[in-house]
Structure formats: structure tokens, C-alpha cells
Design a protein around this motif. Sequence first.
Motif, short mmCIF file in Angstrom:
data_model
loop_
_atom_site.label_atom_id
_atom_site.label_comp_id
_atom_site.label_asym_id
_atom_site.label_seq_id
_atom_site.Cartn_x
_atom_site.Cartn_y
_atom_site.Cartn_z
N GLU A 163 -12.35 -12.25 8.21
CA GLU A 163 -12.47 -11.22 9.25
C GLU A 163 -13.80 -11.26 10.00
OE1 GLU A 163 -11.19 -7.62 7.25
OE2 GLU A 163 -9.19 -7.90 8.06
N PHE A 182 3.87 1.30 2.01
CA PHE A 182 3.88 0.38 3.13
C PHE A 182 3.65 -1.04 2.63
CE2 PHE A 182 1.09 -2.02 5.98
CZ PHE A 182 1.91 -2.14 7.08
N ALA A 238 2.45 -4.62 3.21
CA ALA A 238 1.65 -5.41 4.15
C ALA A 238 2.03 -6.88 4.09
CB ALA A 238 0.16 -5.24 3.84
N TYR A 298 0.88 -1.17 0.00
CA TYR A 298 0.00 0.00 0.00
C TYR A 298 0.91 1.21 0.00
CZ TYR A 298 -3.83 -3.09 1.30
OH TYR A 298 -4.77 -4.09 1.32
N HIS A 304 -4.11 -15.77 16.11
CA HIS A 304 -3.03 -15.07 16.83
C HIS A 304 -2.33 -16.00 17.79
CE1 HIS A 304 -6.16 -11.78 16.47
NE2 HIS A 304 -5.18 -11.40 15.67
N PRO A 342 1.04 -11.94 14.70
CA PRO A 342 0.43 -10.91 15.56
C PRO A 342 -0.48 -9.98 14.76
CG PRO A 342 2.74 -10.40 15.15
CD PRO A 342 2.48 -11.72 14.51
N ASN A 343 -1.19 -9.10 15.44
CA ASN A 343 -2.06 -8.11 14.76
C ASN A 343 -1.28 -7.35 13.71
OD1 ASN A 343 -3.64 -7.50 17.86
ND2 ASN A 343 -4.61 -8.38 16.08
N GLY A 344 -1.88 -7.23 12.56
CA GLY A 344 -1.25 -6.43 11.50
C GLY A 344 -0.13 -7.13 10.76
N ALA A 345 0.03 -8.45 10.99
CA ALA A 345 1.12 -9.17 10.34
C ALA A 345 0.88 -9.33 8.85
CB ALA A 345 1.28 -10.54 10.99
N GLY A 346 -0.39 -9.30 8.45
CA GLY A 346 -0.71 -9.46 7.02
C GLY A 346 -1.47 -10.74 6.72
N LYS A 347 -2.02 -11.37 7.75
CA LYS A 347 -2.76 -12.63 7.54
C LYS A 347 -4.00 -12.40 6.69
CE LYS A 347 -3.39 -13.19 11.96
NZ LYS A 347 -2.73 -11.97 12.46
N SER A 348 -4.83 -11.44 7.12
CA SER A 348 -6.06 -11.20 6.36
C SER A 348 -5.74 -10.72 4.96
CB SER A 348 -6.93 -10.16 7.07
OG SER A 348 -7.25 -10.59 8.37
N THR A 349 -4.72 -9.89 4.83
CA THR A 349 -4.33 -9.39 3.51
C THR A 349 -3.97 -10.55 2.59
OG1 THR A 349 -3.49 -7.41 4.59
CG2 THR A 349 -2.80 -7.78 2.32
N GLU A 358 -9.43 -16.34 11.43
CA GLU A 358 -9.79 -16.27 12.85
C GLU A 358 -11.22 -16.75 13.12
OE1 GLU A 358 -8.56 -12.57 14.59
OE2 GLU A 358 -6.93 -12.44 13.16
N1 LIG Z 1 -6.46 -0.81 2.44
C1 LIG Z 1 -5.32 -0.69 3.18
N2 LIG Z 1 -4.55 0.40 3.05
C2 LIG Z 1 -3.41 0.53 3.76
N3 LIG Z 1 -2.97 -0.38 4.64
C3 LIG Z 1 -3.71 -1.48 4.82
C4 LIG Z 1 -4.92 -1.71 4.11
N4 LIG Z 1 -5.43 -2.90 4.48
C5 LIG Z 1 -4.57 -3.39 5.41
N5 LIG Z 1 -3.53 -2.55 5.61
C6 LIG Z 1 -2.40 -2.77 6.52
O1 LIG Z 1 -1.81 -4.00 6.25
C7 LIG Z 1 -1.32 -4.59 7.44
C8 LIG Z 1 -1.78 -5.99 7.53
O2 LIG Z 1 -3.18 -6.03 7.79
P1 LIG Z 1 -3.97 -7.39 7.98
O3 LIG Z 1 -5.39 -7.06 8.15
O4 LIG Z 1 -3.60 -8.32 6.89
O5 LIG Z 1 -3.38 -7.94 9.35
P2 LIG Z 1 -3.75 -9.26 10.13
O6 LIG Z 1 -2.54 -10.10 10.17
O7 LIG Z 1 -4.97 -9.86 9.57
O8 LIG Z 1 -4.03 -8.68 11.57
P3 LIG Z 1 -5.15 -9.07 12.65
O9 LIG Z 1 -4.59 -10.20 13.40
O10 LIG Z 1 -5.23 -7.86 13.48
O11 LIG Z 1 -6.39 -9.39 11.93
C9 LIG Z 1 -1.79 -3.71 8.58
O12 LIG Z 1 -0.73 -2.89 9.00
C10 LIG Z 1 -2.87 -2.87 7.97
O13 LIG Z 1 -2.96 -1.60 8.56
#
Ligand SMILES: Nc1ncnc2c1ncn2[C@@H]1O[C@H](COP(=O)(O)OP(=O)(O)OP(=O)(O)O)[C@@H](O)[C@H]1O
Lengths: 251, 240
Positions: free
Chosen positions: A83, A16, A18, A13, A189, A37-44, A156
Motif C-alpha cells: 500500500e 463481509f 473481502a 470481516y 488497477h 478494481p478498488n476494493g477487490a481484495g488485492k491488498s488483503t 501498486e
Molecule cells: N480491517 C477491515 N475491516 C473491514 N473491512 C476491511 C478491512 N480491511 C479491508 N476491508 C475491506 O476489504 C475490501 C478489500 O480491500 P483491499 O484493500 O484488499 O482492496 P484492494 O483490492 O487492495 O483495493 P485498492 O485497489 O483500492 O487498493 C474492501 O472492501 C475493504 O473495505
Amino acid sequence: MNIIETQNLTKRYSGFTAVSELNLHVPKGTVYGFLGPNGAGKSTTMKMLLGLIRPTGGSFVIDGRRFPDDRTQILKEVGSFIEAPAFYGNLTGEENLEIIRKILGLPKASVSEALELVGLTDFRKRLARKYSLGMKQRLGLAGALIGRPPVLILDEPTNGLDPAGIHEIRTLIRSLPRQFDCTVFVSSHLLSEIELMADCVGILNHGRLLFEGTLQDLKFSAAAQGYPTDNLEDTFLTLIDADNRRRGGAR
Amino acid sequence: MSLVLEFRKVKRTGLAEAFLGGGILAAAVPFLNMTFRSDRYLSANGSPVTILMDANWQMMSMLNVLLTVAGACILYHIEYADHTMQKMNTLPIREVRLFFGKAGVIFTFSILFLLTEAASVAACAARWFGSGPETAARVLYIFGFALLMLLPPILLSLLVSSLCRNMWISLGIGVVCVFAATMLPTRDFVLTLFPFALPFQTPGSLAADAVRNYAIAAAAEAVLIVLLEVIILNVRRLFE
Ligand SMILES: Nc1ncnc2c1ncn2[C@@H]1O[C@H](COP(=O)(O)OP(=O)(O)OP(=O)(O)O)[C@@H](O)[C@H]1O
Ligand SMILES: [Mg+2]
């Protein structure tokens, strides 16, 4: 044989990253725990596998089909839960699944089967809007399981469930590969949770894969690096912490 | 298939009731007008149906467009409210199918409320002007034209709703467009082609070639809006 394979899968992004050059190997017929952990990029990562967001780089193959050319074919074979549970609040649990069933062209009985699997049969006539958080979560899971897809992507899935519910859903996920001959790619997590249901794990931190292999491999590799192994949760935390320190304390 | 599916999705949303109620309200307009001010219209020149349409269509068509705007908002609100849009996108269907299904739902309801209104106009013509069954064909023609004129605003408000996750934004845009349409000068043909202004046209007050031109324009706008939606959905995908 790997049913899901990614090659340098990357999502950036504006400035940044992800998910960074991810090379996942999910063996067929296993439960693969995707940990971070939170924000690691799993959902992405999971959203990229479902074609909800476009990879910035890299590619992946699911069941021998390559994205994006075979997108529709891939989506036919993948049941997913991402999610938050998705539902039409104005419809009952049963009517919600009926919509998905129609789109997938499944036999009528698949709705009651999915409801039974997640324990919603008694509440099938209640409006989804009036479901409790855990019931909505279960409905979302039913929407993924319906029609016994060969691949399940669950983000999750035990969020918001009570301890008994967590145990029940874990047991269900654990049993899926044998019961339905499918592969489950599930995120969490908690290593302690993954430990109870997964055959393989992939550990993600800041969009990078730190480890991939069986739980046994993880113990060996951690012991070799001098990390604690008697409690896997500690192993996980130490692993993440060490990686964060390597990145120069940048969190 | 997607039409049936979209009809199932709107169960208990109040959409059907809203269209029914709106249709009855619009149908009541000529009745009330004739009940309270019949002498004014009975002395007017022209065919009864034209007199009735001239007197009431502004109000009736306003209700019709507002109904379709609200309907479009609700139809997409149910997708965005609890993440079902994302779920739909993980199923093997094309996103534009959703759009067509929803357009079909509003179009079907539009046929129903226009028929109600047509029945009301025909009944008024019979009751107050003593018109016979020969007016039926004329009324159907007028309301068929109205249906065609409604197509561009239906599609455009669905396009707006499909792009706005927040229903209030799409509703706001729709309402502003409808009111802007009522304020456009009607002398300028090009300005009256604004999609939300089309439903205010009625054949009785138009020359024959103008009727044809509006019909062509409405069809062309409908095609353009659908193309635009397809393009936007594809481009949006690139940025997600
Ligand atoms: N549309 C977007 N624009 C910018 N950054 C994004 C976007 N979507 C996600 N991110 C960033 O990408 C990173 C990974 O997000 P992601 O949702 O994949 O984390 P996660 O591993 O699923 O975390 P969680 O355990 O909290 O669900 C985060 O830092 C998030 O802020
Ligand atoms: Mg997540």
C-alpha cells in the motif's frame, strides 16, 4: 513449479467477505500481475501472504513453506511493499535501508545496490521526510528489493510516480526475474500496465478470482466469450462488468 | 542487536536531547532549592542526603516519570507515523523484540539522567552540608533504587504506546496516570504499588523491610507487564 500457491484462501470481516476461496498459482521466475478494481481484495490477499492479517480460512504455501508454521522462514525470503511506503522520516534514505539490512543480516553493499536499483543514489543522504512522493515510493521499493529476495510482493508499486518513473520501475520489475532469479507478485488497477510487465495475470473482483493464466490465455478466453480483445483494458472492464452483472447488479 | 537498532532509529527525533534536558532540569532542582532556601534545610535533622531527597525527590521523580512517558510515546510514534510498524512486521523478527529494544533505549537514558541527578545531590551535600566522599555510596544506592522503581512505569508506558497508533492518546494516558499517581494516598501500601507511583518512593523515608518489599514489587510488576505485552501482541494478531 509454483512458488506461491493458495488453497481456498479466505478473509471475512464481520459479515463481509473481502477475499473468497482464492486459489492462486504463481509460477516461479515470472512476473505475476494481480489485477482488480478498488476494493477487490488485492491488498488483503497480499497482507495475508505476509502474515500481517490472519486468513479466516484456507492456507498457502510460499516456496514450499507453509504458513503459519514457517512464518519466519517465509518472511526471510519475501521482500514486500504494501500500500504505502514505510519509512522513518527522521532518517535518511540510506539509514532507513540500513535498518532493514541489519534486521535481515545482509552484507553492507546491499544498501547501495538497492539505492542504485531504484535510482535514489543521489538522494541517499536526504531525510526521508523531505523526499517527494515518488522518492518515498522508490525508497519503499528499495526496502523490498534489498538483499535480492527470491519472492517479491509489490502492491501498486508505481503509485505516485511520474510517467518516466512509471516506465523506469516497470522496466525494472520486468527485468527482475532474469536479473535476480526471483518471482514478482505485483498488483495493479490497470491491465494496460500489467500487460507491459507481467507473464501471468490473475483478475480479482469482489474477492473472487475471475481469471488466471497468461496474457495469451486471457485473450483467447475473452474472445471465446465474445468480449473485445483488441484493447486489453476494454477486455478487463468488460470482464469486471459482466461479473458485476452476474452478481445481480450488486456492486 | 535490537538495542543498537532502536538507538539508530531515534536519531534526530530529539529524544536524546529531551532526556538530557530533562535530566539537567531535574538535577537543577536540589541546587535551586539549596540556593534559595538553604537555611531551612541546614537546620533540619537527619543525614544530608536524606534531607536533600525528602526536599526534592517529589519534584525530581515527577520529571523522571514524565520523561519516560514522553520517551515511550516518541519511540512508538516513529513506528506508527509512516507505516514502519507494518514494514517491521513483514521482516523476520518478533514484534516483542521491538518492545525490548525500546525498553532498553529508555532504560539506558534513565541510567544517564539518574546519574546526573545523583551527581547533583552528592554535590549539594558536599557544598552545603560539607559531606565527604562517604556519601557517594549512599547516593548511588538511593539512585539505584530509583532506577528499579522506574522500570515498571517505563514498561507500562511502552505497553500503552505500543497499542495506540495515535501518539496523543498514549501521551494522554501516561500523563493522566502520572498525575493520578501523585494523588494516591501514600499511607496505603497497596495503592503505592501502582506502577506510576513507584518512582516517588525513596529509601530514606522507608523502613528497611519496606525498601525490600518495593524492590520485589517493582521486579514482579516488570515481569507481569512484559508478559502482558507478549499476550496482547499475540492476541491482537488473531484479530487482524
Ligand atoms: N480491517 C477491515 N475491516 C473491514 N473491512 C476491511 C478491512 N480491511 C479491508 N476491508 C475491506 O476489504 C475490501 C478489500 O480491500 P483491499 O484493500 O484488499 O482492496 P484492494 O483490492 O487492495 O483495493 P485498492 O485497489 O483500492 O487498493 C474492501 O472492501 C475493504 O473495505
Ligand atoms: Mg490495495
